[in-house]
Motif scaffolding. Structure first.
Motif, PDB file in Angstrom:
ATOM      1  N   ARG A 181       0.890  -1.336   0.054  1.00 57.09           N
ATOM      2  CA  ARG A 181       0.073  -0.109  -0.034  1.00 57.09           C
ATOM      3  C   ARG A 181       0.745   1.298  -0.120  1.00 57.09           C
ATOM      4  N   LEU A 182       1.944   1.286   0.926  1.00 56.36           N
ATOM      5  CA  LEU A 182       2.771   2.451   0.967  1.00 56.36           C
ATOM      6  C   LEU A 182       4.077   2.307   0.240  1.00 56.36           C
ATOM      7  N   GLU A 183       4.321   1.186  -0.659  1.00 53.09           N
ATOM      8  CA  GLU A 183       5.400   1.129  -1.579  1.00 53.09           C
ATOM      9  C   GLU A 183       6.621   0.848  -0.771  1.00 53.09           C
ATOM     10  N   VAL A 184       6.714   0.194   0.457  1.00 58.15           N
ATOM     11  CA  VAL A 184       7.780   0.040   1.382  1.00 58.15           C
ATOM     12  C   VAL A 184       8.487  -1.169   0.975  1.00 58.15           C
ATOM     13  N   ASN A 185       9.910  -1.336   0.657  1.00 53.12           N
ATOM     14  CA  ASN A 185      10.435  -2.231   0.339  1.00 53.12           C
ATOM     15  C   ASN A 185      10.096  -3.274  -0.773  1.00 53.12           C
ATOM     16  N   ILE A 186       9.538  -2.642  -1.757  1.00 56.65           N
ATOM     17  CA  ILE A 186       8.899  -3.574  -2.849  1.00 56.65           C
ATOM     18  C   ILE A 186      10.165  -3.808  -3.841  1.00 56.65           C
ATOM     19  N   GLU A 187      10.619  -2.498  -4.386  1.00 58.39           N
ATOM     20  CA  GLU A 187      11.739  -2.513  -5.416  1.00 58.39           C
ATOM     21  C   GLU A 187      12.999  -3.526  -4.681  1.00 58.39           C
ATOM     22  N   GLU A 188      13.266  -2.870  -3.255  1.00 53.31           N
ATOM     23  CA  GLU A 188      14.335  -3.473  -2.685  1.00 53.31           C
ATOM     24  C   GLU A 188      14.281  -4.894  -2.539  1.00 53.31           C
ATOM     25  N   THR A 189      13.185  -5.594  -2.180  1.00 47.58           N
ATOM     26  CA  THR A 189      13.022  -6.878  -1.931  1.00 47.58           C
ATOM     27  C   THR A 189      13.341  -7.594  -3.282  1.00 47.58           C
ATOM     28  N   PHE A 190      12.820  -7.246  -4.374  1.00 49.92           N
ATOM     29  CA  PHE A 190      13.165  -7.843  -5.559  1.00 49.92           C
ATOM     30  C   PHE A 190      14.547  -7.460  -6.191  1.00 49.92           C
ATOM     31  N   ALA A 191      15.216  -6.525  -5.662  1.00 51.39           N
ATOM     32  CA  ALA A 191      16.582  -6.229  -5.801  1.00 51.39           C
ATOM     33  C   ALA A 191      17.306  -7.313  -5.352  1.00 51.39           C
ATOM     34  N   LEU A 192      16.989  -7.684  -4.048  1.00 49.03           N
ATOM     35  CA  LEU A 192      17.626  -8.522  -3.227  1.00 49.03           C
ATOM     36  C   LEU A 192      17.518 -10.060  -3.775  1.00 49.03           C
ATOM     37  N   ILE A 193      16.564 -10.386  -4.421  1.00 49.20           N
ATOM     38  CA  ILE A 193      16.477 -11.682  -4.801  1.00 49.20           C
ATOM     39  C   ILE A 193      17.241 -11.576  -6.138  1.00 49.20           C
ATOM     40  N   VAL A 194      17.216 -10.695  -6.940  1.00 48.39           N
ATOM     41  CA  VAL A 194      17.921 -10.676  -8.228  1.00 48.39           C
ATOM     42  C   VAL A 194      19.590 -10.921  -7.504  1.00 48.39           C
ATOM     43  N   LYS A 195      19.944 -10.257  -6.781  1.00 49.62           N
ATOM     44  CA  LYS A 195      21.374 -10.144  -6.477  1.00 49.62           C
ATOM     45  C   LYS A 195      21.938 -11.627  -5.815  1.00 49.62           C
ATOM     46  N   ARG A 196      20.807 -12.041  -5.141  1.00 51.46           N
ATOM     47  CA  ARG A 196      20.917 -13.545  -4.512  1.00 51.46           C
ATOM     48  C   ARG A 196      20.937 -14.610  -5.651  1.00 51.46           C
ATOM     49  N   VAL A 197      20.066 -14.334  -6.722  1.00 54.68           N
ATOM     50  CA  VAL A 197      20.124 -15.540  -7.881  1.00 54.68           C
ATOM     51  C   VAL A 197      21.467 -15.384  -8.553  1.00 54.68           C
ATOM     52  N   VAL A 198      21.785 -13.996  -8.816  1.00 54.89           N
ATOM     53  CA  VAL A 198      22.959 -13.847  -9.456  1.00 54.89           C
ATOM     54  C   VAL A 198      24.222 -14.531  -8.780  1.00 54.89           C
ATOM     55  N   GLU A 199      24.209 -14.430  -7.442  1.00 51.10           N
ATOM     56  CA  GLU A 199      25.351 -14.851  -6.615  1.00 51.10           C
ATOM     57  C   GLU A 199      25.248 -16.416  -6.664  1.00 51.10           C
ATOM     58  N   ARG A 200      24.012 -17.280  -6.739  1.00 50.65           N
ATOM     59  CA  ARG A 200      23.902 -18.628  -6.626  1.00 50.65           C
ATOM     60  C   ARG A 200      24.397 -18.969  -8.025  1.00 50.65           C
ATOM     61  N   ARG A 201      24.235 -18.386  -9.029  1.00 47.77           N
ATOM     62  CA  ARG A 201      24.524 -18.934 -10.236  1.00 47.77           C
ATOM     63  C   ARG A 201      26.167 -18.757 -10.519  1.00 47.77           C
ATOM     64  N   ARG A 202      26.386 -17.613 -10.070  1.00 47.12           N
ATOM     65  CA  ARG A 202      28.038 -17.735  -9.896  1.00 47.12           C
ATOM     66  C   ARG A 202      28.868 -18.884  -9.323  1.00 47.12           C
ATOM     67  N   LEU A 203      28.125 -18.948  -8.186  1.00 45.21           N
ATOM     68  CA  LEU A 203      28.939 -20.124  -7.213  1.00 45.21           C
ATOM     69  C   LEU A 203      28.686 -21.568  -7.849  1.00 45.21           C
ATOM     70  N   ALA A 204      27.723 -21.619  -8.653  1.00 46.11           N
ATOM     71  CA  ALA A 204      27.226 -22.971  -9.344  1.00 46.11           C
ATOM     72  C   ALA A 204      28.492 -23.258 -10.527  1.00 46.11           C
ATOM     73  N   GLU A 205      28.750 -22.033 -11.234  1.00 53.63           N
ATOM     74  CA  GLU A 205      29.474 -22.125 -12.279  1.00 53.63           C
ATOM     75  C   GLU A 205      30.971 -22.597 -11.509  1.00 53.63           C
ATOM     76  N   GLU A 206      31.347 -22.089 -10.461  1.00 53.92           N
ATOM     77  CA  GLU A 206      32.451 -22.478  -9.628  1.00 53.92           C
ATOM     78  C   GLU A 206      32.371 -23.983  -9.083  1.00 53.92           C
ATOM     79  N   GLY A 207      31.480 -24.424  -9.241  1.00 50.87           N
ATOM     80  CA  GLY A 207      30.976 -25.947  -8.574  1.00 50.87           C
ATOM     81  C   GLY A 207      30.682 -25.969  -7.386  1.00 50.87           C
ATOM     82  N   VAL A 208      30.259 -24.804  -6.582  1.00 51.29           N
ATOM     83  CA  VAL A 208      30.042 -24.582  -5.204  1.00 51.29           C
ATOM     84  C   VAL A 208      28.261 -24.682  -5.453  1.00 51.29           C
ATOM     85  N   MET A 209      27.689 -25.654  -4.953  1.00 53.46           N
ATOM     86  CA  MET A 209      25.908 -25.954  -5.372  1.00 53.46           C
ATOM     87  C   MET A 209      25.375 -25.574  -3.723  1.00 53.46           C
ATOM     88  N   ASP A 210      25.993 -25.704  -2.592  1.00 52.71           N
ATOM     89  CA  ASP A 210      25.329 -25.892  -1.321  1.00 52.71           C
ATOM     90  C   ASP A 210      26.045 -25.113  -0.491  1.00 52.71           C
TER      91      ASP A 210
END
Length: 264
Positions: free
Chosen positions: A181-210
């Protein structure tokens, strides 16, 4: 300029949670910068939106899923194939937080399947970072973020922020409190998701899966609080678009209304 000419990086996000917790409101606030108080139960809706984060263009494919218990059996396997899951609850309803257990168990089972796929890929000499469209080709464990929505309704709160954070940590998820309703942490939440997905993909490329910061089998570190705001931020007030999406910190500032809010 590079962000305008590059091919957008696709990231799929499934939004889940109990009925009436605000999943559709969060989605529409991000996609259309709109909010409505009308409640129309969702079976499944799909949206797409483009965002530039840290100079990179991302194409976010959002699936807004059914929350009512009678519709949960309609969850398609494609919903579990997402790169990330935003699990939403209502801070005025403890039952909505408890309802996340159902979705979390499904997501964790999917994560186990992907780790098994990664092991088979490595045994076959294939890079485990490969993520195709078939269920058997998904190998990177999904990111999980818990969002305590409706944080503008402080007078009706029944779930303390600390309780939501504890639940998220216990289930290996990141945590935010939001208000569509007040647009609090909406963009920030999805930006956080993107950053963490990117980090997971990077680690997967290095063979770190878990062994990521917020492992599906471990606990998340708390997010840093929103950075301090300026005098201009005070004047703008809540609901104004324009979050900071660069560097390690995300947010609009802590002036005025923001001083009452915390994110982890």
């Amino acid at each position: 300029m590079a962000a305008q000419t590059q091919t957008p990086v696709p990231i799929s996000i499934t939004i889940c949670g109990d009925g009436g917790c605000g999943k559709s409101s969060i989605t529409l606030r991000l996609v259309r910068s709109a909010w409505t108080s009308d409640y129309d139960p969702t079976i499944e809706d799909n949206y797409s939106v483009t965002r530039v984060i840290d100079g990179v263009t991302y194409h976010l494919c959002l699936t807004d899923t059914a929350g009512q218990e009678e519709y949960r059996g309609m969850w398609a396997s494609s919903n579990l194939g997402a790169d990330a899951f935003l699990m939403v609850y209502d801070i005025t309803s403890r039952d909505s937080l408890d309802a996340l257990q159902h979705f979390d168990e499904l997501i964790d089972m999917e994560a186990e399947v992907r780790l098994d796929n990664a092991e088979r890929a490595r045994a076959a000499g294939i890079s485990p970072a490969y993520t195709g469209s078939g269920a058997g080709s998904r190998t990177v464990p999904p990111v999980k973020i818990v969002a305590g929505n409706k944080c503008d309704l402080q007078e009706s709160r029944t779930v303390p922020a600390a309780t939501g954070l504890e639940w998220a940590r216990k289930h290996g998820s990141g945590f935010m409190e939001t208000s569509a309703r007040l647009e609090v942490n909406i963009e920030e939440t999805f930006a956080l998701i993107v950053k963490r997905v990117v980090e997971r993909r990077r680690l997967a490329e290095e063979g770190v899966m878990d062994n990521t910061e917020m492992s599906a089998r471990g606990m998340t570190k708390p997010l840093t609080p929103l950075p301090a705001g300026t005098e201009e931020d005070e004047k703008r007030g809540p609901g104004v678009r324009g979050p900071i999406l660069s560097g390690d910190k995300v947010g609009r500032g802590q002036g005025g209304f923001w001083k009452k809010l915390r994110c982890w």
